[in-house]
Design a protein around this motif. Sequence first.
Motif, short mmCIF file in Angstrom:
data_model
loop_
_atom_site.label_atom_id
_atom_site.label_comp_id
_atom_site.label_asym_id
_atom_site.label_seq_id
_atom_site.Cartn_x
_atom_site.Cartn_y
_atom_site.Cartn_z
N GLY A 333 0.80 -1.23 0.00
CA GLY A 333 0.00 0.00 0.00
C GLY A 333 0.82 1.27 0.00
O GLY A 333 0.28 2.36 -0.13
N ASN A 334 2.16 1.13 0.15
CA ASN A 334 3.01 2.32 0.20
C ASN A 334 3.72 2.60 -1.12
O ASN A 334 4.74 3.26 -1.15
N THR A 335 3.19 2.10 -2.21
CA THR A 335 3.82 2.30 -3.51
C THR A 335 3.92 3.80 -3.82
O THR A 335 2.95 4.54 -3.71
N GLY A 336 5.12 4.22 -4.17
CA GLY A 336 5.32 5.62 -4.54
C GLY A 336 5.57 6.55 -3.38
O GLY A 336 5.67 7.77 -3.58
N LEU A 337 5.70 6.03 -2.16
CA LEU A 337 5.93 6.89 -0.99
C LEU A 337 7.31 7.53 -1.06
O LEU A 337 8.32 6.83 -1.22
N ALA A 338 7.37 8.86 -0.92
CA ALA A 338 8.65 9.54 -0.74
C ALA A 338 9.08 9.31 0.71
O ALA A 338 8.26 9.41 1.63
N THR A 339 10.34 8.97 0.92
CA THR A 339 10.76 8.61 2.28
C THR A 339 12.25 8.83 2.47
O THR A 339 13.02 8.82 1.51
N ILE A 340 12.62 9.02 3.72
CA ILE A 340 14.04 9.04 4.09
C ILE A 340 14.43 7.59 4.37
O ILE A 340 13.82 6.93 5.21
N LYS A 341 15.42 7.11 3.66
CA LYS A 341 15.77 5.69 3.72
C LYS A 341 16.78 5.41 4.83
O LYS A 341 17.86 5.99 4.86
N MET A 342 16.39 4.53 5.73
CA MET A 342 17.30 4.06 6.78
C MET A 342 18.25 3.02 6.21
O MET A 342 17.82 2.11 5.48
#
Length: 385
Positions: A333-342
Amino acid sequence: MKYSEIKIDRNSPEPLFWQIASELRRIAGENMLSGPVGLPSERKLAALLGVDRSTVNKAFDELSAAGLITRTSPRKMQWNTGKLRKKLQPFANVGIILPGKFSGQVEEDYQVPLQYFKGIIDRASEKQVSTIMITLPDANTPSAKIDEFIAGLSGRLAGIIHLGDRSIPLDSPLRKLMRCEYLPQVIISADTKYSNIMQILPDIRPGVQALAARLKKSGLKSVGVVSPYAGFAPGNAAPYFAYSSFSRAENVRNALIDNGIDCNDKYHLWDCMTYQACLKNLLLKIESGSLPDVYWCHNDEIANWFHRACEEAGLQVPENISIVGFDGVNIPGNTGLATIKMPFYEIGVQAFDLVWHAFENGNTTPGRPVMVNTGFIDGTTLKNQ
């Protein structure tokens, strides 16, 4: 150390000093040395064995040349525990302390611990080293049994990697283990008061800097925080570790401000522990008229809830509001989420490297925390120019 058990054969062709040195190695190995342990003086050991003092001196020289003992004063010798463990454990393993059931760490949708496991185990495989999952004794285990458990670990492990604690206020097995200075230990994504524990922490600044550049490029000037906690200083629920996630929101907010982004307190949403809480707090914020251009969420799971809440509240993403997560874990459900990658995998790799380096070099004294850079993943939840 039962030096009286040293056995020598005066009729053997092997020199007496060599026999004594070999016996000392044997006794040290059987006792699984658990910290700084001194040896008897040359005079005392010579009297005990009925040999000349110079014979004992040669035996000590043999062990010293092998790096197994160190002279601490003209008359005192001490076992070099780190080197001794390396000599006695040529096929040592690295232990991973589980804060709960293993299935609970890897079977949920939000599989953060699994990312650490992959880095640790892959790196161990490259080094041809085995890993062992360790479950600590019950918190009410008697002290003597805990000591016996830790002594057993020292006999088969090169070091230990902590993924977290068991959230037990008085966890005696964990506390005793963390105080064990002769066994190299590292904690992932957390700080601790125990100075012998090495630490690996994510550096959020590179990821936030990349995010800030993207916001400016798109003319997005204000950011609010969506947090599961009650504020920027929620306190630390873990008694033995200060997890980096507890200070994450404050660190991200400060880094955004340093990069020229408006993070006014009026934008933030607190206590968003569930989807329902996200929706309730968002509706109140809409009613107050205090929406920012972008909402940064504490992790990708909360970003997923918040995205759904925005849709239910009639806000289109990213046309009306932009969303950024944190972690970079693939959640349905998080397809395309902009995120800060750990850098979960990289942290796991470096956790193994720290422990193994300490084991091979006999050095368990940590320096400053090792920092591993975060990154930024662009996505469709961030509005373009």
